[in-house]
Design a protein around this motif. Structure first.
Motif, PDB file in Angstrom:
ATOM      1  N   TRP A 275      -7.221  25.103 -14.248  1.00 47.50           N
ATOM      2  CA  TRP A 275      -7.644  25.131 -12.844  1.00 47.50           C
ATOM      3  C   TRP A 275      -8.318  26.474 -12.576  1.00 47.50           C
ATOM      4  CZ3 TRP A 275      -4.283  26.709  -8.246  1.00 47.50           C
ATOM      5  CH2 TRP A 275      -4.912  26.377  -7.036  1.00 47.50           C
TER       6      TRP A 275
ATOM      7  N   SER B 254      -2.089  18.485 -16.492  1.00 44.88           N
ATOM      8  CA  SER B 254      -3.067  19.529 -16.252  1.00 44.88           C
ATOM      9  C   SER B 254      -4.239  19.079 -15.393  1.00 44.88           C
ATOM     10  CB  SER B 254      -3.602  20.031 -17.600  1.00 44.88           C
ATOM     11  OG  SER B 254      -4.830  20.696 -17.461  1.00 44.88           O
ATOM     12  N   ASN B 255      -4.683  19.991 -14.568  1.00 48.65           N
ATOM     13  CA  ASN B 255      -6.010  19.950 -13.982  1.00 48.65           C
ATOM     14  C   ASN B 255      -6.815  21.004 -14.748  1.00 48.65           C
ATOM     15  OD1 ASN B 255      -8.320  20.063 -12.434  1.00 48.65           O
ATOM     16  ND2 ASN B 255      -7.346  20.940 -10.632  1.00 48.65           N
ATOM     17  N   PRO B 256      -7.812  20.606 -15.557  1.00 51.70           N
ATOM     18  CA  PRO B 256      -8.662  19.437 -15.403  1.00 51.70           C
ATOM     19  C   PRO B 256      -8.478  18.323 -16.426  1.00 51.70           C
ATOM     20  CG  PRO B 256      -9.820  21.047 -16.714  1.00 51.70           C
ATOM     21  CD  PRO B 256      -8.458  21.642 -16.408  1.00 51.70           C
TER      22      PRO B 256
ATOM     23  N   ARG C  28     -15.513  17.146 -16.154  1.00 51.40           N
ATOM     24  CA  ARG C  28     -14.342  16.530 -15.513  1.00 51.40           C
ATOM     25  C   ARG C  28     -14.781  15.478 -14.512  1.00 51.40           C
ATOM     26  NH1 ARG C  28     -10.418  19.225 -11.014  1.00 51.40           N
ATOM     27  NH2 ARG C  28     -12.095  18.388  -9.698  1.00 51.40           N
TER      28      ARG C  28
ATOM     29  N   SER D  79     -12.921  13.181 -11.559  1.00 47.95           N
ATOM     30  CA  SER D  79     -11.731  12.820 -10.797  1.00 47.95           C
ATOM     31  C   SER D  79     -11.837  11.335 -10.469  1.00 47.95           C
ATOM     32  CB  SER D  79     -11.643  13.637  -9.502  1.00 47.95           C
ATOM     33  OG  SER D  79     -10.650  13.088  -8.646  1.00 47.95           O
TER      34      SER D  79
ATOM     35  N   GLY E   1     -10.394  16.928  -6.030  1.00 48.48           N
ATOM     36  CA  GLY E   1      -9.061  16.933  -6.613  1.00 48.48           C
ATOM     37  C   GLY E   1      -7.997  16.514  -5.628  1.00 48.48           C
TER      38      GLY E   1
ATOM     39  N   LYS F 127      -0.299  16.265  -3.951  1.00 46.92           N
ATOM     40  CA  LYS F 127      -0.826  15.207  -4.803  1.00 46.92           C
ATOM     41  C   LYS F 127       0.026  13.940  -4.752  1.00 46.92           C
ATOM     42  CE  LYS F 127      -3.640  18.469  -6.111  1.00 46.92           C
ATOM     43  NZ  LYS F 127      -5.018  18.589  -5.616  1.00 46.92           N
TER      44      LYS F 127
ATOM     45  N   TYR G 218      -7.524  12.933 -13.647  1.00 45.64           N
ATOM     46  CA  TYR G 218      -8.767  13.462 -14.184  1.00 45.64           C
ATOM     47  C   TYR G 218      -8.973  13.006 -15.630  1.00 45.64           C
ATOM     48  CZ  TYR G 218      -7.621  16.836 -10.485  1.00 45.64           C
ATOM     49  OH  TYR G 218      -7.258  17.422  -9.300  1.00 45.64           O
TER      50      TYR G 218
ATOM     51  N   ALA H 262      -1.982  13.168 -14.196  1.00 47.16           N
ATOM     52  CA  ALA H 262      -2.935  13.605 -13.176  1.00 47.16           C
ATOM     53  C   ALA H 262      -3.963  12.498 -12.934  1.00 47.16           C
ATOM     54  CB  ALA H 262      -3.593  14.930 -13.558  1.00 47.16           C
TER      55      ALA H 262
ATOM     56  N   TYR I 299       1.331  17.864 -10.530  1.00 47.52           N
ATOM     57  CA  TYR I 299       1.027  16.455 -10.824  1.00 47.52           C
ATOM     58  C   TYR I 299       2.213  15.726 -11.454  1.00 47.52           C
ATOM     59  CZ  TYR I 299      -3.737  17.904  -9.798  1.00 47.52           C
ATOM     60  OH  TYR I 299      -4.861  18.391  -9.170  1.00 47.52           O
TER      61      TYR I 299
END
Length: 408
Positions: free
Chosen positions: A134, A183-185, A384, A386, A48, A248, A334, A332, A216
């Motif tokens: 996350w 958002s992550n993920p 997910r 990346s 990430g 990031k 992902y 983001a 992000y």
């Protein structure tokens, strides 16, 4: 005792961590890295962090700070200069006014979240967390004595929390809601129109505070316009913590600087926690973060465009694989794709793909591609990727995934 802790005679972990383990993301990354060191051609799509380097002027600022002797302790939760730069960033980019007393700086945004939850949660207090999310949110809440309340938000709703689901999750013990946009993920993000109904629910529940993870913020695509709740609803600003950092956008993950703006009483309480844990963040990293926030910003657009091209490459390739479907993320770096169409299938060796964890483990063994299963983020059957790596590596990884899936 957790499986992640070594067996040592007489050692008993504290109850607060006895049921916790090291992040599954880190475990997968460690296994993939070990395979790579052993000579396997592993492509790791789990990290990430941006593959870009920290900008030169930021690194130069750190060098100059060291040469000038800025290697001592600083103010507990941020130098006056960095707090001023953060206040300027919030005002300039987000339309939110915070005084220096309403700003905190910590050793990464993760510590900001940790400080806030440790400073506010009593045993049994609930934190509403839309999932997938996350992975650290849940465990930080648990360490702080709270109870994470997962609210599933699947692909059909764009992986976003609805006002109805938020209202249904609120109880007398609810203390916080955590929202992460983009958002992550999943890369899903909330527009102003999507935030508004959620903020209306919060207005009706004065005991409930909102923690917004904007990490992000600068990585959004197409015509999406980033907004943050404290700017949208001034009536809620006194119970919103707006979390961000330099990791990031500026490719500064290793520098470990996160920050937040929020009500002064909360910021003071968070400082108490930080004073008894890490004390001040690195003086050199703070000098670098100051240069990042006050320096040129035009490079951000070029980096985001590079991420957009990679996003489009990954989404198209995944959607071309029978059994996999992938939503186009707003931001983001992902993708969060469904592998529901592959669950129950059998590999050439007779191995049954019973879950997203099985799918990701099989791809690592069979195709030398490391990804993270959706179960790690609280929602199955997804995985997910990346795409913060080169287009060449992504192209090769996706070809391997397609070839492997065709054998099921």
């Amino acid at each position: 005792m957790t499986a992640d802790l070594p067996e040592t005679a007489g050692f008993v972990p504290a109850d607060r961590i006895a049921a916790l383990g090291v992040s599954e993301i880190l475990q997968i990354g460690a296994r993939a890295a070990a395979m790579k060191r052993a000579g396997k051609p592993v492509i790791i799509l789990g990290a990430g962090e941006p593959d870009f380097d920290t900008p030169d002027w930021v690194k130069n600022a750190a060098t100059q700070a060291m040469a000038a002797g800025q290697t001592k302790y600083t103010a507990l939760d941020g130098t006056p200069e960095l707090k001023a730069a953060i206040a300027g960033k919030f005002r300039r980019e987000n339309g939110v006014d915070y005084t220096p007393a309403e700003i905190t700086v910590a050793t990464g945004a993760k510590q900001v979240l940790f400080n806030a939850l440790m400073a506010t949660l009593n045993p049994g207090d609930e934190v509403i967390i839309p999932t997938p999310c996350w992975t650290s949110y849940f465990d930080i809440v648990r360490i702080a004595g709270g109870v994470p309340v997962a609210v599933a938000c699947d692909g059909a709703q764009g992986f976003r929390l609805s006002a109805a689901d938020l209202a249904a999750a609120i109880t007398p013990r609810s203390r916080w809601v955590i929202l992460n946009s983009p958002s992550n993920p999943t890369g899903a993000a909330y527009s102003e129109a999507e935030y508004r109904p959620l903020l209306e629910v919060l207005l009706a529940h004065p005991q409930l505070w909102l923690m917004v993870d904007d990490m992000y913020e600068h990585i959004v695509y197409d015509d999406f316009r980033f907004v943050t709740p404290a700017a949208l609803e001034p009536r809620l600003k006194s119970r919103i913590l707006t979390v961000n950092g330099v990791s990031k956008a500026y490719a500064m993950t290793g520098w470990r600087i996160g920050y937040a703006g929020g009500p002064e009483a909360l910021i003071r309480a968070m400082a108490v926690v930080q004073s008894q844990s890490t004390s001040c963040p690195s003086s050199i990293s703070q000098a670098a973060a100051l240069a990042a926030l006050n320096g040129p910003q035009d490079f951000l657009a070029a980096r985001t465009e590079s991420f957009r091209r990679r996003r489009d490459l990954v989404v198209a390739a995944l959607n071309a694989i029978p059994g996999i479907s992938c939503r186009v993320p707003e931001g983001a770096f992902y993708t969060f794709a469904s592998c529901a169409g592959l669950i129950g299938k059998t590999t050439p060796s007779g191995r049954v793909i019973g879950s997203d964890r099985d799918f990701c483990a099989w791809l690592l063994d069979e195709a030398d591609v490391a990804m993270v299963p959706g179960a790690a983020f609280g929602l199955s059957p997804y995985f997910r990727i990346s795409y913060a790596t080169s287009e060449a590596e992504l192209t090769e990884a996706l070809a391997r995934i397609a070839t492997a899936c065709a054998t099921l």
